[in-house]
Enzyme design. Structure first.
Site, PDB file in Angstrom:
ATOM      1  N   CYS A  26       0.985  -1.289  -0.330  1.00 22.67           N
ATOM      2  CA  CYS A  26       0.030  -0.178   0.124  1.00 22.67           C
ATOM      3  C   CYS A  26       1.048   1.299  -0.314  1.00 22.67           C
ATOM      4  O   CYS A  26       2.161   1.003   0.530  1.00 22.67           O
ATOM      5  CB  CYS A  26      -0.624  -0.107   1.472  1.00 22.67           C
ATOM      6  SG  CYS A  26       0.104   0.282   2.397  1.00 22.67           S
TER       7      CYS A  26
ATOM      8  N   CYS B  30      19.825   1.596  -5.994  1.00 22.06           N
ATOM      9  CA  CYS B  30      20.503   0.453  -4.902  1.00 22.06           C
ATOM     10  C   CYS B  30      21.571   0.583  -3.815  1.00 22.06           C
ATOM     11  O   CYS B  30      21.803   1.987  -3.214  1.00 22.06           O
ATOM     12  CB  CYS B  30      21.252  -0.458  -5.898  1.00 22.06           C
ATOM     13  SG  CYS B  30      23.311   0.439  -6.452  1.00 22.06           S
TER      14      CYS B  30
ATOM     15  N   CYS C 264     -31.471 -30.927  -6.125  1.00 21.20           N
ATOM     16  CA  CYS C 264     -32.036 -29.686  -6.463  1.00 21.20           C
ATOM     17  C   CYS C 264     -30.566 -28.218  -6.827  1.00 21.20           C
ATOM     18  O   CYS C 264     -29.887 -27.659  -5.712  1.00 21.20           O
ATOM     19  CB  CYS C 264     -33.064 -29.555  -6.330  1.00 21.20           C
ATOM     20  SG  CYS C 264     -33.875 -28.084  -6.469  1.00 21.20           S
TER      21      CYS C 264
ATOM     22  N   CYS D 242      36.616   6.997   4.735  1.00 16.60           N
ATOM     23  CA  CYS D 242      37.253   8.304   4.732  1.00 16.60           C
ATOM     24  C   CYS D 242      36.487   9.062   5.385  1.00 16.60           C
ATOM     25  O   CYS D 242      36.947  10.597   5.967  1.00 16.60           O
ATOM     26  CB  CYS D 242      37.413   8.973   3.507  1.00 16.60           C
ATOM     27  SG  CYS D 242      35.950   9.085   2.115  1.00 16.60           S
TER      28      CYS D 242
END
Length: 469
Positions: A259, A436, A367, A426
């Site tokens: 969602c 990513c 039926c 560093c």
């Protein structure tokens, strides 16, 4: 006779004094060559890829410098240690002969070759002290565990398992395929022709080549190159400490509903939600998605699209889910269910036909209107048939306060607003705005490859476990 004993003594002395190569925790893998040969090789995890090339090159009739090793969509460089490659027992690697253009690139400036730097290149962190490196390791909370992709392994595990992302050529299905870029979202992996690459064995030269991603279970030895498991993209490692929608506890892993709010539930509460809806016959029978459920908070456009997520139920519960789903399909198609106890056979009879025969079940004749044994004349007592409305309502009571706290996307936004992560090499502060998990430090003097999730050097385990999420 004397010569025989002399020969026997020489053999024994040779066996005693010849140095033996001891391989601790040896790794058994298969090497598939571009000409179709498959070699079974025992490796020492402490070897590097150069050692592997030296071992297999003579068997392929090549020199080590003429061999390229490809695994999971990336070329493995000589300096990579095998134990860093996230290989499992009986994994398959591809050995191909380097083309002339590849040799030219290797002899030139590698920084100018796109994709020449492997994602798990071994880099020594010279700028951090030993204490600083230890502090980085201690800050990784072991209770969180590693971030993973999750799959449903149908055989042999038959349960939810961490999975590994793999890639092959979409055209010829060869695993000797290297990608042009990293996948950054589930669409890159699940949809076709999203990421291009280079196939070493594709017969269609000159045609566009695209990657086909798939997943394997990481909990057992590889069962072959074409082994696949079903990815459960809604199940995630709870690295953000989001409380469950129902019980408010912080558990791991969790299921994130599709969602807009990204509501989160633990797997135990998801199972309870499914069983409650099953017993009340309140699943949705969607024409394209099948028998499924939406977010329990009532969010729009939140139906679970991959119904393999319902394998998180027990075997008995999943059998109930399948049976009810089949019955709902019959009812939605205008059919009827045999009323005989213990039968329930679905029957698709012509519209208007009153006499129904359970021909492939219990042979009961009944039926259609009153569900009693077939009779002539009007039905004496016709029960209201509301079975055709199954699954039409899926309301579920959820505390709105809990729902406001159990939102995956909001947890992400808050984390980005409040914190940045330093480059492990560093210490340059870095904020990830998308893409990513493979980070490259933007500081020109650094350029360190690291993982946003683990905050350590980028490895092939990161690539296989949480490349894009």
């Amino acid at each position: 006779m004397l010569d025989f004993f002399r020969y026997l003594i020489q053999v024994l002395l040779h066996l005693i004094f010849t140095p033996k190569i001891k391989m601790s925790n040896s790794l058994s893998v298969y090497i598939k060559s571009s000409v179709g040969n498959t070699l079974s090789v025992e490796l020492d995890p402490k070897w590097d890829i150069r050692n592997l090339k030296e071992k297999i090159a003579p068997k392929l009739g090549l020199s080590p410098d003429d061999v390229k090793i490809i695994f999971a969509g990336k070329e493995l460089m000589d300096c990579i240690v095998i134990e860093e490659c996230d290989l499992g027992q009986q994994s398959i690697l591809h050995a191909v002969k380097i083309r002339h253009i590849d040799k030219k690139q290797q002899n030139g400036d590698e920084s100018d070759v796109e994709g020449s730097r492997p994602m798990n290149e071994t880099l020594v962190d010279w700028q951090l002290t030993a204490n600083e490196r230890n502090n980085l390791e201690k800050n990784n909370d072991p209770e969180h565990g590693r971030a993973h992709f999750y799959v449903y392994c149908s055989h042999p595990c038959k349960k939810l398992r961490p999975g590994k992302l793999r890639v092959r050529c979409a055209t010829c299905s060869s695993g000797a395929f290297t990608v042009d870029r990293d996948p950054q979202c589930w669409d890159d992996v699940l949809k076709e022709q999203k990421i291009s690459g280079t196939c070493e064995e594709c017969p269609e030269e000159g045609a566009p080549q695209f990657a086909k991603f798939f997943f394997k279970c990481s909990e057992h030895a590889s069962q072959g190159e074409h082994e696949e498991t079903v990815p459960l993209d809604l199940v995630k490692t709870n690295i953000r400490d989001v409380p469950c929608l129902a019980c408010t506890e912080i558990k791991n892993p969790v299921l994130v509903f599709p969602c807009h709010e990204g509501h989160v539930t633990c797997l135990d509460c998801f199972q309870a939600y499914c069983i409650s809806r099953l017993r009340d016959r309140q699943f949705w029978s969607h024409p394209e998605l099948g028998y499924t459920l939406p977010c329990p908070a009532g969010c729009a456009d939140s139906l679970i699209q991959e119904v393999h997520h319902f394998h998180l139920l027990t075997d008995e519960q999943y059998a109930m889910y399948q049976r009810f789903g089949a019955e709902e399909f019959v009812l939605q198609a205008g059919g009827v269910l045999c009323p005989q106890p213990g039968c329930g056979m679905g029957i698709l009879a012509p519209e208007g036909c009153r006499k129904i025969h359970c021909a492939h079940g219990c042979e009961f004749v009944f039926c259609r209107q009153c569900r009693q044994g077939y009779h002539l004349g009007e039905c004496s007592d016709v029960e209201t048939d509301d079975t055709g409305q199954l699954g039409s309502n899926c309301q579920y009571n959820v505390d709105p306060v809990r729902a406001s706290q159990a939102r995956w996307d909001e947890a992400t936004k808050a984390a980005i607003r409040v914190t940045t992560k330093p480059c492990p090499k560093c210490r340059t502060p870095t904020e990830r705005s998308g893409g990513c998990m493979h980070m490259i430090c933007t500081r020109p003097q650094c350029g360190f490859h690291w993982c946003w999730v683990c905050q350590t050097e980028w490895t092939r385990d990161c690539m296989g476990s949480h490349w894009f999420g």
